[in-house]
Design a protein around this motif. Structure first.
Motif, short mmCIF file in Angstrom:
data_model
loop_
_atom_site.label_atom_id
_atom_site.label_comp_id
_atom_site.label_asym_id
_atom_site.label_seq_id
_atom_site.Cartn_x
_atom_site.Cartn_y
_atom_site.Cartn_z
N ILE A 44 0.84 -1.20 0.00
CA ILE A 44 0.00 0.00 0.00
C ILE A 44 0.88 1.25 0.00
CG2 ILE A 44 -1.72 1.33 1.31
CD1 ILE A 44 -2.77 -1.34 0.15
N ASP A 45 0.70 2.09 -1.01
CA ASP A 45 1.33 3.41 -1.06
C ASP A 45 0.27 4.46 -0.81
OD1 ASP A 45 3.55 2.02 -1.93
OD2 ASP A 45 3.72 3.04 -3.85
N ILE A 46 0.65 5.50 -0.08
CA ILE A 46 -0.20 6.67 0.10
C ILE A 46 0.66 7.90 -0.15
CG2 ILE A 46 -1.74 7.97 1.63
CD1 ILE A 46 -2.17 5.41 3.26
N HIS A 47 0.15 8.83 -0.92
CA HIS A 47 0.83 10.09 -1.18
C HIS A 47 0.10 11.20 -0.43
CE1 HIS A 47 2.66 8.75 -5.30
NE2 HIS A 47 2.78 7.82 -4.37
N PHE A 48 0.86 12.18 0.01
CA PHE A 48 0.30 13.32 0.75
C PHE A 48 0.78 14.61 0.10
CE2 PHE A 48 0.62 9.83 3.70
CZ PHE A 48 -0.61 9.84 4.31
N PHE A 49 -0.14 15.56 -0.04
CA PHE A 49 0.20 16.87 -0.56
C PHE A 49 -0.05 17.91 0.54
CE2 PHE A 49 -4.21 16.10 -1.58
CZ PHE A 49 -4.85 17.30 -1.28
N MET A 50 0.79 18.93 0.57
CA MET A 50 0.67 19.97 1.58
C MET A 50 -0.57 20.82 1.34
SD MET A 50 1.95 21.12 4.34
CE MET A 50 3.54 20.30 4.37
#
Length: 116
Positions: A44-50
């Motif tokens: 599982i990959d999760i990306h986060f943006f500011m």
């Protein structure tokens, strides 16, 4: 042909996001691009943006994560004092899944499910 989906969720504070996902949930950091963070656990990959102006009370980010060995993972979270969502305790659902949910520091809802 579609092969993978990777959610992108908002974060207000990268240090708090890292502390929760890496230190508390056991993800590892894939990359840190300043205002963009990538983490992984198992497959599982999760990306986060500011999104510094995010009001957590107005955040409806959600991810449904299918998994195996849910009972052990759930117990690990309890043992590490991870707060389970009050409306999402471990339960068997009518759609044939055992599920539970929790909220991250920015109110992104993580629901974990395993077929029964």
């Amino acid at each position: 042909m579609l092969t993978t989906i990777i959610p992108k969720l908002p974060m207000r504070d990268k240090a708090a996001t890292k502390a929760f996902y890496i230190d508390r949930l056991g993800f590892t950091e894939i990359a840190d691009y300043g205002d963009y963070l990538l983490v992984r656990k198992d497959h599982i990959d999760i990306h986060f943006f500011m999104f510094k102006a995010l009001d957590p009370a107005q955040n409806y980010g959600q991810v449904y994560i299918r998994m195996n060995d849910m009972d052990a993972f759930y117990q690990e979270l309890l043992d590490n004092n991870i707060t389970i969502h009050p409306n999402g305790p471990l339960a068997i659902k009518p759609w044939g899944q055992q599920e539970f949910a929790l909220l991250d520091p920015d109110n992104n809802l993580l629901t974990f499910g395993e077929p029964i």
